[in-house]
Design a protein around this motif. Structure first.
Motif, PDB file in Angstrom:
ATOM      1  N   CYS A 396       0.809  -1.217   0.000  1.00 41.32           N
ATOM      2  CA  CYS A 396       0.000   0.000   0.000  1.00 41.32           C
ATOM      3  C   CYS A 396       0.845   1.271   0.000  1.00 41.32           C
ATOM      4  O   CYS A 396       0.412   2.310  -0.483  1.00 41.32           O
ATOM      5  N   ILE A 401      -1.029   5.017   0.342  1.00 41.05           N
ATOM      6  CA  ILE A 401      -2.297   4.745   1.012  1.00 41.05           C
ATOM      7  C   ILE A 401      -1.985   3.966   2.289  1.00 41.05           C
ATOM      8  O   ILE A 401      -1.288   2.947   2.236  1.00 41.05           O
ATOM      9  N   CYS A 404      -4.989  -0.624   2.184  1.00 41.07           N
ATOM     10  CA  CYS A 404      -5.699  -0.610   0.903  1.00 41.07           C
ATOM     11  C   CYS A 404      -6.114  -2.011   0.488  1.00 41.07           C
ATOM     12  O   CYS A 404      -5.538  -3.011   0.917  1.00 41.07           O
ATOM     13  N   TYR A 405      -7.119  -2.051  -0.372  1.00 41.27           N
ATOM     14  CA  TYR A 405      -7.495  -3.257  -1.086  1.00 41.27           C
ATOM     15  C   TYR A 405      -7.042  -3.086  -2.532  1.00 41.27           C
ATOM     16  O   TYR A 405      -7.476  -2.159  -3.215  1.00 41.27           O
ATOM     17  N   ALA A 447      -5.675   5.750  -7.397  1.00 39.81           N
ATOM     18  CA  ALA A 447      -4.938   5.956  -6.140  1.00 39.81           C
ATOM     19  C   ALA A 447      -4.762   7.436  -5.804  1.00 39.81           C
ATOM     20  O   ALA A 447      -5.035   7.848  -4.658  1.00 39.81           O
ATOM     21  N   TYR A 508     -11.204   1.812   1.755  1.00 42.55           N
ATOM     22  CA  TYR A 508      -9.870   1.524   1.216  1.00 42.55           C
ATOM     23  C   TYR A 508      -9.898   1.012  -0.218  1.00 42.55           C
ATOM     24  O   TYR A 508      -9.050   0.222  -0.622  1.00 42.55           O
ATOM     25  N   GLY A 509     -10.873   1.433  -0.978  1.00 41.32           N
ATOM     26  CA  GLY A 509     -10.899   1.086  -2.389  1.00 41.32           C
ATOM     27  C   GLY A 509     -11.517  -0.256  -2.709  1.00 41.32           C
ATOM     28  O   GLY A 509     -11.364  -0.746  -3.834  1.00 41.32           O
TER      29      GLY A 509
END
Length: 677
Positions: A396, A401, A404-405, A447, A508-509
């Motif tokens: 990440c 970030i 994150c995913y 991102a 987190y996406g």
């Protein structure tokens, strides 16, 4: 004299495939054409005398043939020859009585010469001289492949566990079962030996007490070896699944072993009652590149800890990796494979396992190995394959970030699959081109937008001791515009015009997928069923298969049931139960740090990562980001294929995967592994 016949060597009476011409004479029946042994060269004039001599001894009519009568050209397996000039008539009118012809010794036409006799004789001489692999090649050169294999391979042996009880002195009998097999690989019949058994993994010797041997565990394995190939050129690959907590179940039953269950995801039956998969020969087996050893960690398969050690002791990354190192050393020493190229192959959490174990193997050097009986130098590791790996690393941080995913490209690929070419945002791009587009979109658009959108600037005078509720500055028009622009492209990618900005840039996406046809598949997002969970449904199927296969195909007989996970529980439709048994009590290990350490110890160590496009459990972007952040992306290549976590389940992925693995094995600094193929 005309009536005299020379001795005829018996080698010239070997049978040939052309028909023989017979004629009657007062001496009985004789062959007009005498075939000769292949490979023997002789003067053509002498060869031509044979039919002349035979004719001269005959009287096929009331009057003898006139002197000097010409013979027709003779056709034989050796070719066509012209007749000799007619003999000159005698100068005297005196009657000349021919001398009686000497009898001609002929080999009966039904006596055959064994074409393999010379090869067998040569092979016996080479074996006596201590050159077994040259003896094998001598037999193979005569087409005696099965005899060649039997010359050097172990005989079939049925291992019955009840006849080998464990004791404190002998915690496991290391004698393996064995059974010879043959199969067609690349259009050629290949012989190999299937074996199963235990090897005792000993701890490295304690310098303070070198005579003490600490037997930690008896590790169960199944191997497939081509014993007729010289070991110094023949790689051996050790396979490990993950979980953590699984034996080499998935890899053994469905990937590269000589036999496999054909799955062909995502084309799974909709109903549980129809879950039946054919057992087929693995035409694309890795046996053409390497001997294969499928290994079950402690507590799985038939592997067990040896008292006073307990199985739970090994349920953590460090002792787990150490037991892999120690098993590999034991296998190598027992089978004299010190000089063989060696590979580790780890799937899922097994990728973390082999990363850590690989660094331990390199760090131990040759200290764990006995000298090679041949005197050749010992090789440590040649390469590591990470299959859908779950590695540790700071992926990440590459995108700034905090957490994150990295699932966006994987989910987008699944959406493309369900929407089809007509509706997908992919358009005419290939899967590889579309995956590249998604990588760039995530790094350069998603991102940065995510970071800007989630950036919070505190309103002065709020929160803390002020007594006022904590408040943040509203998002600027520039940030809102950026979010809207990125959201528009996300809606196109996910085929979802209803996707909201908060759904896209929160959590987190981890963007939700709402596409028609999507099932609950995590290991392959394309899979869907009506009355069962598509995640790990195959565990019991594979376990039952191995219970049947081991005695029938490998000659290994036991009254125990093959343990498919470390909690020794039965998997049901709710998914995994074993992974929670694995403790991370020391710390997370098995990732980019260990990869970098192994490469530092051996810069020539080859590595390859392979991923599936539709695997949301371990995504390809996650591994790529970990390697890039660690500065390893130029050293460790990542290749993606049309499949899920177990890409070998998908028939369309197998060919490209096998090609990539072939290139990996054959790449420098590998040895010539195709010897004898």
């Amino acid at each position: 004299m005309v009536g005299t016949s020379p001795k005829i060597n018996s080698a010239f009476a070997e049978k040939t495939s052309r028909p023989r011409r017979w004629f009657n004479c007062h001496h009985g029946f004789h062959l007009l054409n005498l075939p000769f042994h292949r490979g023997i060269q002789m003067n053509l004039k002498i060869l031509y005398l044979f039919p002349l001599l035979a004719l001269a001894a005959c009287d096929n009519s009331d009057n003898p043939a006139p002197a000097g009568a010409a013979l027709p050209a003779e056709v034989s397996s050796a070719g066509t020859f012209e007749a000799s000039p007619p003999a000159a008539p005698p100068e005297t009118t005196e009657a000349v009585s021919p001398e009686p012809a000497a009898p001609v010794a002929l080999i009966p036409p039904d006596v055959a010469v064994d074409p393999g006799a010379a090869a067998r004789l040569k092979a016996a001489e080479l074996m006596k001289a201590g050159r077994p692999y040259e003896a094998v090649e001598a037999l193979k050169g005569a087409g005696l492949d099965e005899e060649a294999y039997a010359l050097i391979a172990p005989a079939d042996y049925a291992f019955h566990q009840k006849d080998h009880p464990a004791s404190e002195a002998m915690p496991a009998d290391e004698a393996p079962s064995s059974k010879r097999h043959s199969m067609t690989i690349n259009g050629k019949t290949v012989w190999f030996t299937a074996k199963a058994g235990h090897y005792i993994a000993y701890a490295p010797k304690d310098p303070k007490n070198p005579d003490k041997k600490d037997a930690k565990a008896a590790i169960f394995y199944v191997s497939y070896t081509r014993d007729d190939l010289p070991p110094e050129n023949r790689p051996v690959t050790f396979f490990f699944n993950g979980g953590p907590g699984f034996p080499a179940l998935f890899l053994h039953a469905a990937s590269w072993a000589p036999k496999r269950l054909k799955m062909d995801t995502p084309n799974l039956p909709k109903l549980k009652k129809d879950l039946k998969f054919p057992l087929i020969d693995t035409a694309d087996t890795l046996l053409d590149q390497s001997d294969l050893v499928f290994v079950d960690p402690v507590g799985t398969g038939f592997s067990k800890a040896i008292a006073p050690h307990k199985k739970e002791e090994f349920y953590a990354p460090t002792p787990d990796a150490a037991i892999v190192r120690d098993f590999v050393a034991r296998y190598v020493n027992k089978n004299s494979r010190q000089s063989s190229p060696k590979y580790l192959y780890g799937e899922s959490w097994g990728g973390s396992r082999v990363a850590y174990a690989g660094s331990l193997i390199e760090d131990a050097g040759t200290s764990l190995y006995e000298p090679d009986p041949s005197g050749r130098p010992t090789k440590l590791l040649t390469g590591i394959v990470f299959h859908s790996p779950s590695l540790t690393g700071d992926e990440c941080k590459l995108f700034n970030i905090p957490d994150c995913y990295l699932t966006l490209p994987t989910k987008a690929m699944a959406v493309d699959y369900f929407l089809g070419p007509a509706k997908s945002w992919r358009g005419k791009r290939t899967l590889e081109e579309y995956a590249d587009y998604l990588r760039v979109f995530f790094a350069e658009r998603f991102a940065p937008t995510f970071v800007q959108y989630n950036k919070k600037e505190k309103v002065p005078g709020t929160g803390g001791k002020s007594g006022l509720p904590l408040a943040y500055q509203p998002k600027t028009p520039e940030v809102l515009a950026l979010a809207e622009s990125t959201l528009t492209e996300l809606r196109n990618i996910f085929g979802d015009p209803s996707l909201k900005v908060e759904e896209a840039f929160s959590n987190y996406g981890d963007i939700p997928v709402r596409v028609p046809g999507l099932g609950g598949g995590l290991y392959d997002m394309r899979t869907k069923a009506d009355d069962y969970d598509v995640n790990l449904f195959e565990v019991s199927i594979f376990g039952n298969y191995l219970d049947t296969m081991l005695p029938a195909y490998v000659n290994y007989f036991t009254e125990s049931k093959y343990v498919t996970n470390i909690c020794e529980c039965v998997f049901d439709d709710t998914g995994s139960k074993g992974a929670s048994m694995f403790s991370y009590k020391d710390h997370l290990r098995g990732g980019v740090v260990e990869i970098a350490q192994a490469l530092k110890l051996d810069p020539k160590l080859k590595m390859l990562v392979i991923h599936g496009y539709y695997d949301v459990v371990t995504t390809f972007l996650e591994t790529e980001s970990q390697l890039k952040y660690a500065g390893l992306d130029k050293i460790v290549p990542v290749k993606t294929f049309e499949g899920g976590h177990m890409m070998y389940y998908t028939e369309a992925a197998r060919g490209p995967m096998k090609k990539a693995l072939d290139e990996f094995y054959m790449a420098q600094p590998a040895t010539s592994v195709a010897l004898g193929n």
